[in-house]
Design an enzyme around this catalytic site. Structure first.
Site, PDB file in Angstrom:
ATOM      1  CG  ASP A 440      -1.920   1.105   1.270  1.00 28.72           C
ATOM      2  OD1 ASP A 440      -1.736   2.091   0.534  1.00 28.72           O
ATOM      3  OD2 ASP A 440      -2.897   1.003   2.039  1.00 28.72           O
ATOM      4  CG  HIS A 441       3.184   4.010  -3.157  1.00 25.91           C
ATOM      5  ND1 HIS A 441       4.232   4.221  -2.294  1.00 25.91           N
ATOM      6  CD2 HIS A 441       3.687   4.276  -4.396  1.00 25.91           C
ATOM      7  CE1 HIS A 441       5.305   4.589  -2.957  1.00 25.91           C
ATOM      8  NE2 HIS A 441       5.006   4.633  -4.243  1.00 25.91           N
ATOM      9  NE  ARG A 442      -4.140   3.887   1.498  1.00 24.09           N
ATOM     10  CZ  ARG A 442      -5.274   3.438   2.015  1.00 24.09           C
ATOM     11  NH1 ARG A 442      -6.304   4.276   2.172  1.00 24.09           N
ATOM     12  NH2 ARG A 442      -5.399   2.176   2.380  1.00 24.09           N
ATOM     13  CB  VAL A 444       4.921   0.536   2.075  1.00 29.79           C
ATOM     14  CG1 VAL A 444       6.322   0.005   1.839  1.00 29.79           C
ATOM     15  CG2 VAL A 444       4.257  -0.171   3.248  1.00 29.79           C
TER      16      VAL A 444
END
Length: 470
Positions: A440-442, A444
């Site tokens: 999850d780019h939010r 990581v």
């Protein structure tokens, strides 16, 4: 022969066998009308959106009627079986609790604290999930003499001072679970003004939120337009088979859609030489500490991921949209994606980070065998933090896995194949696999995700790092 009265019939309702579930499908009945049942006997198997669960009956008696056939999806709180308990067997406390929603407790009085203390430790039977707590049968004696006159005078005085009549002491208390009551208190909502929508008049969280939401604008009525009916598509039963979307498959589809379109996914890949890991697997199979345990490459891959999380703990987190917070987890509930006849499920190993390698092997073996038997419980699929999906068992190199809802990362493991590889300056046949890490780019960023994936690869290439990095 005695005549069976309505009071002698107990209706067993579909319970909520997992937090938040609203329906379940009846897979199989183990009893039929006329059968004698005893308290605790399993009468049917149902499938929820999470797992297959066996339901025990909470009282003794004779089956009078099965309200639904196998294959029917039934809402939680709906009666599914009627049992006649008139044959000299009284209903247990649990059976009485099943009908508790029909009886509303009185509002608290001055005598309430004493009655509550009296009920503690009274040996009252536990109740089924989803049915609430049986109300007390204790009744207060009516007041007599001067006390009545004093109460009436007090009521008249309060009416004159306040300009309105006080709320009656016996006003029914709205039915709501403790978390819903706390939510109403936090939002300043009076539960007596809320219209319930839950089974048996129970107020839900949605009802409380609706009570504080602004009223919807009046819809504008459009002029009626005559629309021809849509054509019905032709269906050739000899050439097509249609399967209803329900149970685990329906829940999985909804979860994947929610995850894919809520969490921004990023996937990174790495190809690694796992020859030494495969040799270690063979050695562990001969180790007496692992006798009778399931030892395979997935065991060491799981241990490698746990070690990488220990070195990079920020990846073990979740995103709380409501509170606008990142929740860092100081434990790892390691999910293992499992393909079952009912669809894909992801049970997890609780506190996997604290397990030794033999303990982890034992937990993996139990998880896999339980999933194959279709006996995975709803609790085993809740509160996961990270997941491993082994697509290599199907002969594919790797994939771009979708996050399990509520988790920050998922590791896909491809098939392990003998490939030409440069080893010590020479091209040699080596055991090679490809790993893919979605996150999850939010939560990581690229640096953290790359470090975790690189650490997993480094351990699988040199398993002795499990010792030096511990």
């Amino acid at each position: 022969m005695t005549t069976m009265t309505q009071a002698s019939v107990r209706e067993f309702k579909m319970p909520d066998v997992g937090e938040g579930l609203t329906e379940a499908e009846i897979l199989k009945w183990y009893v039929k009308p006329g059968d004698t049942v005893t308290d605790g006997q399993v009468v049917c198997e149902v499938e929820t959106a999470k797992a297959a669960v066996e339901l025990p009956i909470p009282y003794d008696g004779v089956v009078r009627d099965l309200h639904f056939p196998e294959g029917t999806t039934v809402d939680v709180g709906t009666s599914i079986i009627a049992v006649d308990v008139s044959g000299g067997t009284a209903a247990t406390g649990t059976a009485a609790a099943a009908e508790a929603p029909a009886e509303v407790p009185a509002a608290p009085t001055a005598a309430a604290p004493a009655e509550e203390k009296k009920s503690v430790g009274s040996g009252r039977q536990p109740v089924l999930v989803g049915y609430g707590v049986a109300t007390s049968s204790t009744k207060r004696r009516p007041r007599k003499g001067p006390e009545v006159a004093v109460a009436q005078a007090s009521t008249a005085l309060r009416t004159e001072l306040n300009g309105h009549a006080p709320v009656a002491a016996d006003t029914p208390r709205p039915l709501a679970k403790p978390p819903v009551r706390k939510l109403a208190k936090d939002l300043g909502v009076d539960l007596t003004t809320v219209t319930p929508s839950g089974p048996d008049g129970v107020i839900t969280r949605e009802d409380v939120h609706a009570a504080v939401a602004p009223p919807a604008p009046e819809p504008v009525t459009a002029p009626a337009v005559s629309v021809p009916p849509a054509p019905v598509s032709a269906y050739d039963a000899a050439r097509e088979t249609r399967i209803p979307i329900k149970g685990v498959r329906k829940a999985t589809a909804q979860a994947m859609i929610g995850s894919a379109f809520t969490a921004p996914h990023v996937t990174e890949f790495v190809t690694v030489d796992v020859t030494r890991t495969m040799k270690l697997v063979e050695e562990l199979k001969q180790d007496k500490e692992f006798a009778g345990l399931r030892v395979n490459p997935l065991l060491l891959i799981a241990k490698a991921l746990l070690a990488a999380i220990r070195r990079n703990p920020d990846i073990n987190a979740s995103w709380d949209e409501t509170a606008q917070e990142i929740v860092l987890k100081h434990y790892v509930n390691l999910g293992i994606a499992a393909a079952t006849p009912r669809g894909l499920i992801v049970p997890n190993i609780k506190d996997a980070h604290a397990k030794t390698l033999p303990q982890l092997a034992e937990s993996l073996g139990e998880l896999v065998s339980t999933a194959r038997e279709g006996k995975t419980s709803p609790a085993a699929m809740q509160a996961g933090t990270v997941t491993i999906t082994n697509v290599g068992v199907f002969g594919v190199d790797t994939g771009t896995p979708i996050l399990n809802p509520g988790e920050s990362a998922i590791l896909a493991v491809g098939s392990i194949k003998l490939q030409p590889w440069v080893h010590k300056g020479k091209v040699k046949p080596r055991q090679v696999t490809t790993l893919a890490l979605s996150f999850d780019h939010r939560l990581v960023d690229g640096e953290l995700g790359s470090k975790v994936l690189a650490d997993v690869a480094a351990i699988l290439e040199q398993p002795k790092r499990l010792i030096t990095w511990a």
